[in-house]
Design a protein around this motif. Structure first.
Motif, short mmCIF file in Angstrom:
data_model
loop_
_atom_site.label_atom_id
_atom_site.label_comp_id
_atom_site.label_asym_id
_atom_site.label_seq_id
_atom_site.Cartn_x
_atom_site.Cartn_y
_atom_site.Cartn_z
N ASP A 61 0.83 -1.20 0.00
CA ASP A 61 0.00 0.00 0.00
C ASP A 61 0.87 1.26 0.00
OD1 ASP A 61 -2.23 -1.64 0.07
OD2 ASP A 61 -2.75 -1.15 2.16
N LEU A 129 -6.24 4.35 0.26
CA LEU A 129 -5.22 3.65 1.06
C LEU A 129 -4.66 4.48 2.21
CD1 LEU A 129 -3.26 1.82 -1.77
CD2 LEU A 129 -5.06 0.89 -0.27
N VAL A 149 0.02 6.49 5.50
CA VAL A 149 -0.41 5.12 5.22
C VAL A 149 -0.17 4.28 6.47
CG1 VAL A 149 -0.09 3.09 3.75
CG2 VAL A 149 0.15 5.39 2.78
#
Length: 157
Positions: A61, A129, A149
């Motif tokens: 991600d 994300l 993230v």
């Protein structure tokens, strides 16, 4: 930096000033998405702690968000002027600066006849994300986009 704005929706909140930042910062000038992914891998590899079963997805991600931010800066922002990756225990902060003052614009994903459009999905990926996205205007012109993230504790690659 002059102004900061959250850009992905009301459920995203600015983490500015609320997160303890690790001293492990990797900063680079303009580069390709591949260069940026390598910088993210190096920064995450230096994080303390062991691997967890969620590492591959979380690191993936982070790599995807970094790639999308840099690609968008190259395609729409006049080029990358700075990139910074700052891992903490539970997240990684990815910041990309470019030359444009224009804000990212979500692209309609379905065309006029109901077909999925090719391209234009990068900003949606970043917003999906990242737990937080903040855009700051730079005093020298341009903007800085910082995406946070989430990572599992001790995630490294």
């Amino acid at each position: 930096m002059e102004e900061e704005r959250g850009m992905c929706g009301q459920d995203k909140r600015s983490a500015t000033g609320t997160v303890a930042v690790s001293p492990q910062v990797v900063s680079t000038g303009p580069g390709s998405p591949a260069d940026v992914r390598q910088a993210v891998r190096r920064a995450l590899a230096r994080r303390p702690g062991g691997r967890t079963r969620d590492d591959d997805e979380a690191v993936g991600d982070a790599l995807l968000v970094a790639s999308e931010l840099v690609t968008n800066a190259m395609l729409h922002g006049g080029g990358v002027t700075a990139f910074e990756v700052t891992p903490t225990e539970r997240e990684v902060h990815l910041s990309v600066s470019d030359r444009s003052d224009q804000l990212p614009v979500p692209v309609r994903q379905i065309d006029g006849v109901g077909r999925l459009r090719a391209g234009g999905h990068g900003w949606m990926i970043v917003c999906t994300l990242a737990s937080d996205v903040v855009i700051s205007n730079l005093r020298t012109g341009g903007k800085r986009i910082t995406a946070v993230v989430p990572l599992p504790p001790g995630a490294s690659n």
